[in-house]
Design an enzyme around this catalytic site. Structure first.
Site, short mmCIF file in Angstrom:
data_model
loop_
_atom_site.label_atom_id
_atom_site.label_comp_id
_atom_site.label_asym_id
_atom_site.label_seq_id
_atom_site.Cartn_x
_atom_site.Cartn_y
_atom_site.Cartn_z
N GLU A 10 71.64 13.39 51.25
CA GLU A 10 71.85 14.83 51.09
C GLU A 10 70.64 15.51 50.46
O GLU A 10 70.29 16.63 50.83
CB GLU A 10 73.11 15.10 50.26
CG GLU A 10 74.40 14.84 51.02
CD GLU A 10 74.53 15.69 52.27
OE1 GLU A 10 73.91 16.76 52.35
OE2 GLU A 10 75.25 15.25 53.20
N TRP A 42 72.86 6.85 57.26
CA TRP A 42 73.65 7.07 56.04
C TRP A 42 75.11 7.35 56.36
O TRP A 42 75.91 7.54 55.47
CB TRP A 42 73.08 8.26 55.26
CG TRP A 42 72.87 9.48 56.09
CD1 TRP A 42 73.80 10.44 56.38
CD2 TRP A 42 71.66 9.87 56.75
NE1 TRP A 42 73.24 11.39 57.19
CE2 TRP A 42 71.94 11.07 57.43
CE3 TRP A 42 70.38 9.31 56.84
CZ2 TRP A 42 70.97 11.73 58.19
CZ3 TRP A 42 69.42 9.97 57.59
CH2 TRP A 42 69.72 11.17 58.24
N ARG A 43 75.44 7.36 57.64
CA ARG A 43 76.80 7.73 58.04
C ARG A 43 77.63 6.48 58.19
O ARG A 43 77.31 5.59 58.98
CB ARG A 43 76.72 8.51 59.35
CG ARG A 43 78.01 9.16 59.75
CD ARG A 43 77.77 10.09 60.93
NE ARG A 43 77.50 11.44 60.52
CZ ARG A 43 77.12 12.40 61.36
NH1 ARG A 43 76.93 12.13 62.63
NH2 ARG A 43 76.92 13.62 60.92
N GLN A 57 67.16 21.45 53.82
CA GLN A 57 66.14 22.18 54.58
C GLN A 57 65.29 21.27 55.46
O GLN A 57 64.13 21.56 55.74
CB GLN A 57 65.23 22.97 53.62
CG GLN A 57 65.96 24.07 52.89
CD GLN A 57 66.33 25.21 53.80
OE1 GLN A 57 65.51 26.00 54.19
NE2 GLN A 57 67.61 25.28 54.16
N CYS A 74 77.80 26.86 74.45
CA CYS A 74 79.24 27.09 74.35
C CYS A 74 80.05 26.28 75.37
O CYS A 74 81.23 26.01 75.15
CB CYS A 74 79.54 28.58 74.49
SG CYS A 74 78.77 29.60 73.21
N TYR A 130 76.23 23.61 47.74
CA TYR A 130 76.38 22.85 48.98
C TYR A 130 76.35 21.35 48.73
O TYR A 130 77.24 20.60 49.15
CB TYR A 130 75.30 23.22 50.02
CG TYR A 130 75.24 22.12 51.05
CD1 TYR A 130 76.26 22.01 51.99
CD2 TYR A 130 74.26 21.13 51.00
CE1 TYR A 130 76.27 20.95 52.89
CE2 TYR A 130 74.27 20.07 51.89
CZ TYR A 130 75.28 19.99 52.83
OH TYR A 130 75.31 18.94 53.69
N ASP A 187 76.81 24.74 54.48
CA ASP A 187 75.37 24.79 54.71
C ASP A 187 75.09 25.80 55.81
O ASP A 187 76.00 26.50 56.28
CB ASP A 187 74.85 23.40 55.09
CG ASP A 187 75.28 23.04 56.50
OD1 ASP A 187 76.39 23.44 56.90
OD2 ASP A 187 74.51 22.39 57.21
#
Length: 408
Positions: free
Chosen positions: A78, A59-60, A83, A234, A158, A176
């Site tokens: 979406e 979908w991108r 969830q 990180c 959202y 989100d």
DNA sequence: CAACCGTGGTA
DNA sequence: TTACCAAGGTT
């Protein structure tokens, strides 16, 4: 389709999201914002990082600097992603778009087929909301601002902001779980980051305008999903240099863990009742767990104790056969079911009670079932039954009919 | 606003 | 095994 950008603000909405701010709160807000780094500068590294590491999701769209060529695809994705992890959504999205390529196609589909394509994805309300939204769009066209998107069923703060920014490039901050976690850590927020929602939206808007709404929205969530996860990586994070939680070694405390209620436990017998190639199914309900889906008849397993005591009463069900398999635990968000599956084969059909339906075996696979009932449907296709270990066939049938009479 | 709504992944 | 939690929303 040209959709004007009305520059409306989620934070200042009157309905659904939050109350308008008082002068006092506005003053505190401004004071607090002074202490946070400038959002466009802080979040600028997200863009280059995203261009290098973004997942190729169906979908991108390639060019995130423009409005999405297919807003409907964004809406579908979406709703499915609520969830639900992206990897789970992908095959559902592909099947959905092949069958319902646009809002018009979806709006005229049967509810049974809509549920069938959603089968196994969970939170089935979303499928009905999506179809209702599609009907609205097919009839009246797309909303022209985020307030209009909020009016669509199934779209909250959202999702409305996500569609606004990803489909239309409107600078609406979409927060989100990922975005809340990333921002809580980078800014070193104390307590539940949802309490900062309003301030975070005001703070984010300049970054959306400067860095691009779709690009920033998606890169923020992508970072939360892939790097700034609950156990963060990180070393690979483009924001690590300016991250307050990392500086203070607090990524395990930010955001804080919210504890949940313990799920309620129950025990039930799940019955596949067969007669002459027909199967007795509960018709879909409008409310409650697994609403919109077909279900196998079920009995509270507290009856099992009675069944042992009652034994076989010698009623005339000699031609009936009963099979069973070993059970399993079915887990829902706030429920746990101990499921004992049975296959009861009858010599003849009886009149289906109200709310029940005799389904031809050939049509069983066309019904939309939840995972629990899918599992029994699959068991019936195998041969791995074990000898009867449970209540008698006559007892089961009597209780099923009594239960159905009460339910009807 | 707390309870409710599904299922699968992860440590 | 258990518990968290995921591109949340509705009542």
């Amino acid at each position: 389709m040209v959709v004007p950008n009305r520059q409306s603000s989620i934070a200042n909405r009157k309905s659904k999201i939050e109350n308008t701010s008082t002068p006092f709160k506005l003053t505190r807000l401004q004071t607090h914002l002074m202490n946070w780094p400038d959002s466009p500068a802080l979040l600028a590294p997200l863009g280059p990082w995203f261009d290098l590491h973004r997942r190729d999701l169906p979908w991108r769209h390639g060019d995130l600097g423009r409005p999405h060529p297919n807003p409907y695809a964004v809406l579908v994705s979406e709703l499915m992603l609520q969830q639900t992890q992206a990897a789970t959504v992908i095959p559902y999205f592909e099947r959905w778009m092949a069958r319902f390529p646009d809002a018009a196609a979806l709006s005229v589909a049967s509810e049974d087929e809509v549920h069938k394509l959603w089968e196994g994805l969970g939170y089935y309300r979303r499928a009905r909301y999506l179809q209702a939204s599609a009907a609205h769009i097919a009839t009246l066209g797309w909303p022209t601002d985020v307030d209009g998107l909020m009016e669509l069923p199934g779209l909250g703060p959202y999702t409305a902001a996500a569609v606004a920014s990803i489909a239309f490039q409107w600078p609406e901050p979409a927060l989100d779980g990922n975005a809340f976690r990333v921002l809580a850590r980078v800014l070193g927020l104390d307590g539940d980051p949802k309490h900062y929602a309003k301030r975070l939206r005001s703070w984010l808007r300049p970054a959306l305008e400067k860095l691009g709404a779709s690009r920033l929205t998606q890169s923020l969530m992508e970072l939360g999903a892939m790097i700034c996860s609950p156990a963060p990586k990180c070393l690979n994070c483009p924001l690590a240099v300016h991250c307050e939680a990392r500086r203070s070694a607090a990524t395990d405390r930010i955001p804080p863990i919210v504890q949940r209620r313990k799920p309620k436990e129950s025990e039930l017998m799940l019955l596949a009742v067969e007669a002459h190639g027909f199967w007795l199914l509960r018709e879909p309900t409008q409310k409650g767990l697994l609403a919109g889906l077909w279900k196998w008849p079920a009995l509270e397993a507290a009856f099992v104790v009675e069944a042992d005591l009652a034994a076989d009463s010698g009623l005339p069900y000699a031609s009936h056969e009963l099979y069973s398999w070993s059970g399993w635990t079915q887990v829902y968000t706030h429920r746990r079911e101990l499921v004992s599956p049975f296959h009861l084969r009858l010599a003849q059909r009886f009149l289906a009670p109200k709310g029940f339906h005799w389904v031809p075996g050939a049509e069983l696979d066309q019904l939309a079932l939840g995972k629990r009932d899918q599992r029994l449907r699959e068991l019936l296709k195998g041969t791995g039954t074990v000898p009867l270990r449970g209540p008698s066939a006559s007892w089961l049938l009597d209780h099923l009919r009594r239960d159905a009479a009460l339910a009807g």
